[in-house]
Design a protein around this motif. Structure first.
Motif, PDB file in Angstrom:
ATOM      1  N   LEU A  61       0.719  -1.413  -0.163  1.00  0.00           N
ATOM      2  CA  LEU A  61       0.175   0.215   0.177  1.00  0.00           C
ATOM      3  C   LEU A  61       0.292   1.486   0.049  1.00  0.00           C
ATOM      4  O   LEU A  61       0.637   2.768  -0.372  1.00  0.00           O
ATOM      5  CB  LEU A  61      -0.614   0.019   1.429  1.00  0.00           C
ATOM      6  CG  LEU A  61      -2.405  -1.612   1.516  1.00  0.00           C
ATOM      7  CD1 LEU A  61      -2.372  -1.488   2.333  1.00  0.00           C
ATOM      8  CD2 LEU A  61      -3.250  -0.360   0.289  1.00  0.00           C
ATOM      9  N   VAL A  62       1.685   1.657   0.930  1.00  0.00           N
ATOM     10  CA  VAL A  62       2.991   2.703   0.845  1.00  0.00           C
ATOM     11  C   VAL A  62       3.552   2.670  -0.827  1.00  0.00           C
ATOM     12  O   VAL A  62       3.639   3.700  -0.754  1.00  0.00           O
ATOM     13  CB  VAL A  62       3.541   1.891   1.922  1.00  0.00           C
ATOM     14  CG1 VAL A  62       5.019   3.298   2.115  1.00  0.00           C
ATOM     15  CG2 VAL A  62       3.198   2.105   3.529  1.00  0.00           C
ATOM     16  N   LYS A  63       3.337   1.182  -1.101  1.00  0.00           N
ATOM     17  CA  LYS A  63       4.807   1.510  -2.140  1.00  0.00           C
ATOM     18  C   LYS A  63       3.967   2.226  -3.323  1.00  0.00           C
ATOM     19  O   LYS A  63       4.206   2.941  -4.403  1.00  0.00           O
ATOM     20  CB  LYS A  63       5.142   0.630  -3.093  1.00  0.00           C
ATOM     21  CG  LYS A  63       5.293  -0.452  -4.513  1.00  0.00           C
ATOM     22  CD  LYS A  63       7.297   0.060  -3.796  1.00  0.00           C
ATOM     23  CE  LYS A  63       8.204   0.487  -4.717  1.00  0.00           C
ATOM     24  NZ  LYS A  63       9.358   0.623  -4.896  1.00  0.00           N
ATOM     25  N   GLU A  64       2.333   1.690  -2.756  1.00  0.00           N
ATOM     26  CA  GLU A  64       1.539   2.321  -4.202  1.00  0.00           C
ATOM     27  C   GLU A  64       1.305   3.789  -4.041  1.00  0.00           C
ATOM     28  O   GLU A  64      -0.106   4.657  -4.384  1.00  0.00           O
ATOM     29  CB  GLU A  64       0.520   1.684  -4.189  1.00  0.00           C
ATOM     30  CG  GLU A  64       1.073   0.132  -5.076  1.00  0.00           C
ATOM     31  CD  GLU A  64       1.328   0.751  -6.513  1.00  0.00           C
ATOM     32  OE1 GLU A  64       1.006   1.413  -6.991  1.00  0.00           O
ATOM     33  OE2 GLU A  64       1.961  -0.418  -6.935  1.00  0.00           O
ATOM     34  N   GLY A  65       1.827   4.492  -2.943  1.00  0.00           N
ATOM     35  CA  GLY A  65       1.081   5.982  -2.405  1.00  0.00           C
ATOM     36  C   GLY A  65       0.927   6.056  -0.873  1.00  0.00           C
ATOM     37  O   GLY A  65      -0.547   7.154  -0.772  1.00  0.00           O
ATOM     38  N   MET A  66      -0.471   5.533  -0.322  1.00  0.00           N
ATOM     39  CA  MET A  66      -0.745   5.688   0.679  1.00  0.00           C
ATOM     40  C   MET A  66       0.319   5.890   1.198  1.00  0.00           C
ATOM     41  O   MET A  66       1.335   5.921   1.736  1.00  0.00           O
ATOM     42  CB  MET A  66      -1.451   4.407   0.963  1.00  0.00           C
ATOM     43  CG  MET A  66      -2.645   4.760   1.751  1.00  0.00           C
ATOM     44  SD  MET A  66      -4.104   3.536   2.723  1.00  0.00           S
ATOM     45  CE  MET A  66      -4.350   2.541   1.327  1.00  0.00           C
ATOM     46  N   PRO A  97      -5.683  -5.661  -4.758  1.00  0.00           N
ATOM     47  CA  PRO A  97      -5.336  -4.771  -6.498  1.00  0.00           C
ATOM     48  C   PRO A  97      -6.163  -4.557  -6.889  1.00  0.00           C
ATOM     49  O   PRO A  97      -5.977  -3.920  -8.322  1.00  0.00           O
ATOM     50  CB  PRO A  97      -5.219  -6.439  -6.811  1.00  0.00           C
ATOM     51  CG  PRO A  97      -4.981  -7.311  -6.176  1.00  0.00           C
ATOM     52  CD  PRO A  97      -5.195  -7.132  -4.382  1.00  0.00           C
ATOM     53  N   TYR A  98      -6.859  -4.231  -6.658  1.00  0.00           N
ATOM     54  CA  TYR A  98      -8.202  -2.861  -6.689  1.00  0.00           C
ATOM     55  C   TYR A  98      -7.511  -1.536  -6.029  1.00  0.00           C
ATOM     56  O   TYR A  98      -8.484  -0.769  -6.917  1.00  0.00           O
ATOM     57  CB  TYR A  98      -9.346  -3.993  -6.198  1.00  0.00           C
ATOM     58  CG  TYR A  98     -10.239  -4.935  -6.618  1.00  0.00           C
ATOM     59  CD1 TYR A  98     -10.158  -5.497  -8.167  1.00  0.00           C
ATOM     60  CD2 TYR A  98     -10.199  -6.508  -6.467  1.00  0.00           C
ATOM     61  CE1 TYR A  98     -10.230  -6.774  -8.805  1.00  0.00           C
ATOM     62  CE2 TYR A  98     -10.801  -7.702  -6.560  1.00  0.00           C
ATOM     63  CZ  TYR A  98     -10.742  -7.909  -7.756  1.00  0.00           C
ATOM     64  OH  TYR A  98     -11.170  -8.780  -8.544  1.00  0.00           O
ATOM     65  N   TYR A  99      -7.623  -1.675  -5.288  1.00  0.00           N
ATOM     66  CA  TYR A  99      -7.449  -0.285  -4.583  1.00  0.00           C
ATOM     67  C   TYR A  99      -6.176   0.314  -5.899  1.00  0.00           C
ATOM     68  O   TYR A  99      -5.411   1.704  -5.435  1.00  0.00           O
ATOM     69  CB  TYR A  99      -6.572  -0.962  -2.840  1.00  0.00           C
ATOM     70  CG  TYR A  99      -8.244  -0.811  -2.188  1.00  0.00           C
ATOM     71  CD1 TYR A  99      -8.905  -0.809  -2.687  1.00  0.00           C
ATOM     72  CD2 TYR A  99      -7.665  -1.781  -1.040  1.00  0.00           C
ATOM     73  CE1 TYR A  99     -10.464  -1.386  -1.850  1.00  0.00           C
ATOM     74  CE2 TYR A  99      -8.899  -1.560  -0.184  1.00  0.00           C
ATOM     75  CZ  TYR A  99      -9.722  -2.016  -0.314  1.00  0.00           C
ATOM     76  OH  TYR A  99     -11.506  -2.129   0.576  1.00  0.00           O
ATOM     77  N   ILE A 100      -4.991  -0.579  -6.029  1.00  0.00           N
ATOM     78  CA  ILE A 100      -3.686  -0.074  -6.733  1.00  0.00           C
ATOM     79  C   ILE A 100      -4.433   1.198  -7.293  1.00  0.00           C
ATOM     80  O   ILE A 100      -3.741   2.430  -7.740  1.00  0.00           O
ATOM     81  CB  ILE A 100      -2.921  -0.975  -6.789  1.00  0.00           C
ATOM     82  CG1 ILE A 100      -2.263  -1.543  -6.101  1.00  0.00           C
ATOM     83  CG2 ILE A 100      -2.074  -0.966  -7.732  1.00  0.00           C
ATOM     84  CD1 ILE A 100      -1.793  -2.782  -5.652  1.00  0.00           C
ATOM     85  N   ALA A 155       2.788  -7.308  -6.315  1.00  0.00           N
ATOM     86  CA  ALA A 155       3.796  -7.317  -5.871  1.00  0.00           C
ATOM     87  C   ALA A 155       5.059  -7.256  -6.362  1.00  0.00           C
ATOM     88  O   ALA A 155       6.009  -6.792  -6.937  1.00  0.00           O
ATOM     89  CB  ALA A 155       3.953  -8.620  -4.905  1.00  0.00           C
ATOM     90  N   LYS A 156       4.897  -8.066  -8.104  1.00  0.00           N
ATOM     91  CA  LYS A 156       6.078  -7.998  -8.526  1.00  0.00           C
ATOM     92  C   LYS A 156       5.748  -6.817  -9.481  1.00  0.00           C
ATOM     93  O   LYS A 156       6.545  -6.373  -9.895  1.00  0.00           O
ATOM     94  CB  LYS A 156       5.809  -9.114 -10.261  1.00  0.00           C
ATOM     95  CG  LYS A 156       6.538  -9.494 -10.903  1.00  0.00           C
ATOM     96  CD  LYS A 156       6.100 -10.434 -12.114  1.00  0.00           C
ATOM     97  CE  LYS A 156       7.479 -10.414 -13.168  1.00  0.00           C
ATOM     98  NZ  LYS A 156       7.012 -11.901 -14.371  1.00  0.00           N
ATOM     99  N   ASP A 157       4.459  -6.016 -10.265  1.00  0.00           N
ATOM    100  CA  ASP A 157       4.781  -4.813 -10.643  1.00  0.00           C
ATOM    101  C   ASP A 157       5.169  -3.453  -9.545  1.00  0.00           C
ATOM    102  O   ASP A 157       5.792  -3.036 -10.305  1.00  0.00           O
ATOM    103  CB  ASP A 157       2.853  -4.696 -11.008  1.00  0.00           C
ATOM    104  CG  ASP A 157       2.940  -3.108 -12.020  1.00  0.00           C
ATOM    105  OD1 ASP A 157       3.998  -3.075 -12.551  1.00  0.00           O
ATOM    106  OD2 ASP A 157       2.207  -2.624 -11.470  1.00  0.00           O
ATOM    107  N   ALA A 158       5.282  -4.099  -8.350  1.00  0.00           N
ATOM    108  CA  ALA A 158       5.399  -2.560  -7.816  1.00  0.00           C
ATOM    109  C   ALA A 158       6.830  -3.164  -7.496  1.00  0.00           C
ATOM    110  O   ALA A 158       7.752  -2.199  -6.540  1.00  0.00           O
ATOM    111  CB  ALA A 158       4.274  -2.611  -5.962  1.00  0.00           C
ATOM    112  N   GLY A 159       7.310  -4.136  -7.317  1.00  0.00           N
ATOM    113  CA  GLY A 159       8.843  -4.982  -6.580  1.00  0.00           C
ATOM    114  C   GLY A 159       9.205  -5.137  -5.983  1.00  0.00           C
ATOM    115  O   GLY A 159       9.966  -5.135  -5.251  1.00  0.00           O
TER     116      GLY A 159
END
Length: 351
Positions: free
Chosen positions: A18-23, A52-55, A339-343
């Motif tokens: 979640l943090v990686k995606e901006g939260m 994955p729906y929140y990303i 996870a893969k997409d976010a590294g």
């Protein structure tokens, strides 16, 4: 294939994603904790499976990542908040804290919330109050959503409009969690993603024909989820749906009139303190007596015993203590891709 994870590992992974995606971290801590609690209750459709729906919502800015709720009205018992599309779990934790304090002071409290983002599993939320000896009712709707046709109609107008009640009992809280539609959007997505058909005709295709195919929601004209009661007694679910939208949208002063387009949640919360009525001890005695009568009922054909709402969640929590948190295959597939997409690396499975 089900996979099991240590709680701490799954929680750390969910927070990091979640943090990686901006939260922001403070909000991600609360959201991840409540998502993992949901998986611990066995509700796999509304746990970490929601990330994955929140990303895409975080990436697009449709889920707000910074700021606070706006208090529109604050009376001794009744309140109205604007959530500004902030993470719903984070909003709900704050809202419940406020409602619980007010209920303990005044006997009961109620809050309407407009423009929250998705709030997740309602049983996870009502349990927070029930564990403190309180009765908690929560209902939610999405004024931007159109998934359910009104009874007698074909065109989608309503959302599944879930509602839940949690209240204290002797061994564990009673957790009633249901909705006005015969299944949920999350369950429809799960069946679409896994290529499965429903066992019963829970859907309506775009021409108004009952069907087991969840994919009708992606067709043109769009199919819908049937209300509780299905094609036969769907007027019951339709009535419940109107009640939920009245409580969550009309009382909040915001809803379908404004034609919002962002995925969001309007919410109604009511918290009641049994001590302000007949007393918590008397309340629990009545609850336990009724629960015992229901559990003692002879099981019908095809059943081994009668369960009281909350029994299954209690059993799931006991399993977590020995096996870890269960993640089903469909959820693992989507989480792995995210996870893969976010590294990031997926946590190690529990042996």
């Amino acid at each position: 294939m089900d996979r099991f994870y240590n709680r701490a590992d799954l929680l750390a992974f969910a927070t990091s994603l979640l943090v990686k995606e901006g939260m922001t971290e403070d909000k991600a801590d609360v959201v991840a904790e409540l998502l993992v609690q949901t998986d611990e209750l066995g509700v796999t459709t509304h746990g970490v499976s929601m990330i994955p729906y929140y990303i895409p919502e975080l990436r697009s800015g449709n889920m707000t990542t910074t700021g606070e709720v706006t208090v529109l009205s604050d009376r001794p018992v009744a309140m109205v908040w604007d959530g500004n599309y902030l993470p719903g779990h984070w909003i709900m934790k704050q809202a419940l804290d406020v409602c619980i304090d007010k209920a303990k002071a005044s006997g009961m409290s109620a809050m309407a919330i407009r423009r929250s983002h998705h709030i997740g599993c309602l049983s996870t939320l009502t349990r927070i109050a029930a564990d403190q000896g309180l009765v908690c009712y929560i209902a939610t709707s999405d004024p931007s959503g159109k998934w359910v046709a009104p009874y007698g109609g074909v065109d989608p107008v309503l959302t599944p409009n879930p509602w839940a009640v949690g209240y204290p009992a002797k061994d564990h809280p009673v957790l009633i969690d249901t909705c006005a539609s015969i299944t949920t959007v999350s369950k429809v997505r799960e069946y679409v993603n896994s290529g499965r058909q429903f066992d019963h005709q829970w859907m309506l295709d775009g021409e108004g024909n009952p069907t087991t195919d969840p994919n009708v929601v992606n067709q043109t004209p769009k199919g819908t989820i049937l209300p509780v009661g299905g094609a036969d007694h769907g007027h019951k679910g339709f009535a419940q749906s109107l009640m939920v939208e009245m409580l969550t949208q009309a009382l909040a002063g915001h809803g379908r009139v404004e034609s919002p387009t962002r995925w969001g949640a309007n919410v109604f919360i009511q918290v009641i303190d049994p001590e302000a009525f007949g007393g918590l001890g008397a309340f629990t005695d009545q609850v336990e007596h009724l629960n015992a009568l229901c559990r003692a009922s002879r099981p019908a054909k095809g059943f081994t015993r009668v369960r009281v709402p909350g029994d299954r969640a209690s059993e799931a929590l006991a399993q977590v203590a020995t096996k870890g948190v269960r993640i089903v295959d469909e959820v693992w597939t989507r989480l792995s891709a995210a996870a893969k997409d976010a590294g990031l690396e997926m946590p190690e499975q529990r042996a």
